[in-house]
Enzyme design. Structure first.
Site, PDB file in Angstrom:
ATOM      1  N   LYS A  29      -8.683   8.602  13.555  1.00  0.00           N
ATOM      2  CA  LYS A  29      -7.922   9.468  12.641  1.00  0.00           C
ATOM      3  C   LYS A  29      -8.033  10.934  13.071  1.00  0.00           C
ATOM      4  CE  LYS A  29      -5.997   6.388  10.096  1.00  0.00           C
ATOM      5  NZ  LYS A  29      -4.529   6.275  10.021  1.00  0.00           N
ATOM      6  N   TYR A  87     -13.052   4.301  13.444  1.00  0.00           N
ATOM      7  CA  TYR A  87     -11.939   4.651  12.545  1.00  0.00           C
ATOM      8  C   TYR A  87     -11.869   6.174  12.394  1.00  0.00           C
ATOM      9  CZ  TYR A  87      -8.971   4.825   8.344  1.00  0.00           C
ATOM     10  OH  TYR A  87      -7.959   5.108   7.443  1.00  0.00           O
ATOM     11  N   ASN A  94       2.657   5.225   9.666  1.00  0.00           N
ATOM     12  CA  ASN A  94       1.648   4.918   8.657  1.00  0.00           C
ATOM     13  C   ASN A  94       0.770   3.708   8.990  1.00  0.00           C
ATOM     14  OD1 ASN A  94       0.828   4.750   5.647  1.00  0.00           O
ATOM     15  ND2 ASN A  94       1.912   2.814   5.917  1.00  0.00           N
ATOM     16  N   GLY A 150       0.795  -1.230   0.000  1.00  0.00           N
ATOM     17  CA  GLY A 150       0.000   0.000   0.000  1.00  0.00           C
ATOM     18  C   GLY A 150       0.828   1.281   0.000  1.00  0.00           C
TER      19      GLY A 150
HETATM   20  N1  LIG Z   1      -6.232   3.609   1.479  1.00  0.00           N
HETATM   21  C1  LIG Z   1      -6.944   4.691   1.774  1.00  0.00           C
HETATM   22  O1  LIG Z   1      -7.921   5.042   1.084  1.00  0.00           O
HETATM   23  C2  LIG Z   1      -6.579   5.543   2.948  1.00  0.00           C
HETATM   24  C3  LIG Z   1      -7.308   6.718   3.128  1.00  0.00           C
HETATM   25  C4  LIG Z   1      -7.002   7.529   4.203  1.00  0.00           C
HETATM   26  C5  LIG Z   1      -5.986   7.174   5.065  1.00  0.00           C
HETATM   27  N2  LIG Z   1      -5.303   6.027   4.871  1.00  0.00           N
HETATM   28  C6  LIG Z   1      -4.249   5.716   5.837  1.00  0.00           C
HETATM   29  O2  LIG Z   1      -3.024   5.507   5.149  1.00  0.00           O
HETATM   30  C7  LIG Z   1      -2.221   4.562   5.863  1.00  0.00           C
HETATM   31  C8  LIG Z   1      -1.798   3.431   4.938  1.00  0.00           C
HETATM   32  O3  LIG Z   1      -2.969   2.771   4.501  1.00  0.00           O
HETATM   33  P1  LIG Z   1      -3.006   1.742   3.277  1.00  0.00           P
HETATM   34  O4  LIG Z   1      -4.238   2.052   2.543  1.00  0.00           O
HETATM   35  O5  LIG Z   1      -1.700   1.672   2.604  1.00  0.00           O
HETATM   36  O6  LIG Z   1      -3.314   0.415   4.096  1.00  0.00           O
HETATM   37  P2  LIG Z   1      -2.641  -1.022   4.122  1.00  0.00           P
HETATM   38  O7  LIG Z   1      -3.591  -1.877   4.875  1.00  0.00           O
HETATM   39  O8  LIG Z   1      -2.203  -1.425   2.776  1.00  0.00           O
HETATM   40  O9  LIG Z   1      -1.335  -0.716   5.003  1.00  0.00           O
HETATM   41  C9  LIG Z   1      -1.373  -0.622   6.382  1.00  0.00           C
HETATM   42  C10 LIG Z   1      -0.258  -1.493   6.919  1.00  0.00           C
HETATM   43  O10 LIG Z   1      -0.216  -1.368   8.334  1.00  0.00           O
HETATM   44  C11 LIG Z   1       0.164  -2.622   8.842  1.00  0.00           C
HETATM   45  N3  LIG Z   1      -0.193  -2.757  10.249  1.00  0.00           N
HETATM   46  C12 LIG Z   1      -1.432  -2.874  10.784  1.00  0.00           C
HETATM   47  N4  LIG Z   1      -1.350  -3.050  12.122  1.00  0.00           N
HETATM   48  C13 LIG Z   1      -0.035  -3.039  12.433  1.00  0.00           C
HETATM   49  C14 LIG Z   1       0.697  -3.178  13.633  1.00  0.00           C
HETATM   50  N5  LIG Z   1       0.071  -3.396  14.797  1.00  0.00           N
HETATM   51  N6  LIG Z   1       2.041  -3.115  13.588  1.00  0.00           N
HETATM   52  C15 LIG Z   1       2.690  -2.922  12.411  1.00  0.00           C
HETATM   53  N7  LIG Z   1       2.049  -2.777  11.234  1.00  0.00           N
HETATM   54  C16 LIG Z   1       0.712  -2.853  11.244  1.00  0.00           C
HETATM   55  C17 LIG Z   1      -0.585  -3.609   7.974  1.00  0.00           C
HETATM   56  O11 LIG Z   1      -0.030  -4.918   8.066  1.00  0.00           O
HETATM   57  C18 LIG Z   1      -0.454  -2.979   6.603  1.00  0.00           C
HETATM   58  O12 LIG Z   1       0.656  -3.469   5.882  1.00  0.00           O
HETATM   59  C19 LIG Z   1      -3.075   4.122   7.056  1.00  0.00           C
HETATM   60  O13 LIG Z   1      -2.739   4.900   8.176  1.00  0.00           O
HETATM   61  C20 LIG Z   1      -4.485   4.438   6.608  1.00  0.00           C
HETATM   62  O14 LIG Z   1      -5.361   4.614   7.694  1.00  0.00           O
HETATM   63  C21 LIG Z   1      -5.572   5.198   3.833  1.00  0.00           C
END
Ligand SMILES: NC(=O)c1ccc[n+]([C@@H]2O[C@H](COP(=O)([O-])OP(=O)(O)OC[C@H]3O[C@@H](n4cnc5c(N)ncnc54)[C@H](O)[C@@H]3O)[C@@H](O)[C@H]2O)c1
Length: 269
Positions: free
Chosen positions: A169, A165, A99, A26
């Site tokens: 955030k 959630y 992240n 991601g």
């Molecule tokens: N994808 C979206 O639309 C979106 C929108 C707004 C915000 N975000 C934020 O962006 C960031 C990245 O999101 P993404 O979409 O790449 O998600 P993703 O699920 O691909 O990546 C998140 C990662 O965090 C890891 N993770 C979860 N719990 C963990 C822990 N306890 N210890 C270590 N690692 C852990 C997961 O294994 C995963 O690889 C997050 O903070 C998410 O909330 C994403």
């Protein structure tokens, strides 16, 4: 898109070490690539015991300077071991891309403490105490630093089905502001990025939950949220890299306590 920025004739993050939580895939993985391409040493921390195939490819492209440390950011001992690995490998931590997060949703009146705890344990507790531990290292090293917390448009307003959630955030945005003020005297900039909808493994999970709670076809919610973005599409992980590079580099030395919307125009604030 590959972004390569030079500052004073050197790659923007030359000589810096970045810790990236949740970089198995991601957004975190994409930002790790952006940091590595701009000269940073990178330590990726995530839950699985081994790096993903894509991260493995990046590690092979940057042998020795992109490393993976399996870590649960909610575990204090694991955080301590992670920081030791960073210091042992590269001497210091200059940049934290904070992240890692999890997503879940459901009707508010059916939610219980376990659901609340699941979201807050990673998205608030893990996020805050990793930031605190890294800030401590940065203060002791005395070289300043850059902390980038991952917020979300969900932190800007509530959603009926997504209460925990969204609240988690909103907490990221608030902690970013407080930490920025607390750490400003140490030359540490603390900012956040607030994405809108980005096509990552997390959104596949989001889509399946909306399919369940709003009785939709798989993929339908993803298509709809993309169509609603003013710029006309969902984001891709690479869309976050420009803002991350700006906030990680000297280009943002006079920026702190901010939350940047990188969302195709979804939120105006
Ligand atoms: N994808 C979206 O639309 C979106 C929108 C707004 C915000 N975000 C934020 O962006 C960031 C990245 O999101 P993404 O979409 O790449 O998600 P993703 O699920 O691909 O990546 C998140 C990662 O965090 C890891 N993770 C979860 N719990 C963990 C822990 N306890 N210890 C270590 N690692 C852990 C997961 O294994 C995963 O690889 C997050 O903070 C998410 O909330 C994403």
């Amino acid at each position: 898109m590959n972004i390569r920025i030079e500052i004073d004739g050197k790659p923007a993050l030359s000589g810096k070490t970045a810790l990236i939580s949740g970089g198995y895939g991601g957004i975190g993985l994409s930002v790790c690539r952006g940091f590595a391409e701009n000269g940073a040493n990178c330590v990726v921390a995530d839950l699985p015991q081994s790096p993903s195939e894509e991260l493995g490819v990046l590690m092979a492209e940057y042998p020795g300077s992109v490393r993976y440390v399996p870590t649960n950011i909610c575990d204090g001992e694991a955080r301590k071991a992670l920081l030791e690995q960073c210091k042992k490998g590269f001497g210091s931590i200059d940049i934290l891309f904070n992240n890692a997060a999890v997503f879940d949703m459901g009707p508010l009146l059916e939610s219980d403490e376990a659901q609340y705890e699941k979201l807050f344990r990673v998205n608030v507790n893990g996020m805050f105490f990793l930031m605190r531990a890294v800030a401590d290292e940065m203060v002791n090293a005395g070289n300043g630093g850059k902390i980038i917390n991952m917020a979300s448009q969900a932190g800007r307003r509530g959603e009926a089905l997504v209460s925990h959630y969204c609240a988690s955030k909103a907490a990221v945005i608030s902690y970013t502001q407080s930490a920025a003020l607390a750490l400003a005297p140490h030359g540490i900039n603390v900012n956040a990025i607030s994405p809108g909808v980005v096509d990552t493994p997390m959104w596949d999970h989001v889509d399946s939950l909306f399919a369940q709670y709003e009785h939709r076809q798989p993929g339908e919610k993803k298509r709809l949220v993309g169509e609603e973005v003013p710029l006309g599409r969902m984001g891709v992980p690479g869309d976050i890299c420009g803002a991350a590079l700006f906030l990680a580099s000297g280009m943002s030395d006079y920026v702190t306590a901010q939350t940047y919307n990188v969302d195709g125009g979804n939120v105006m604030s």
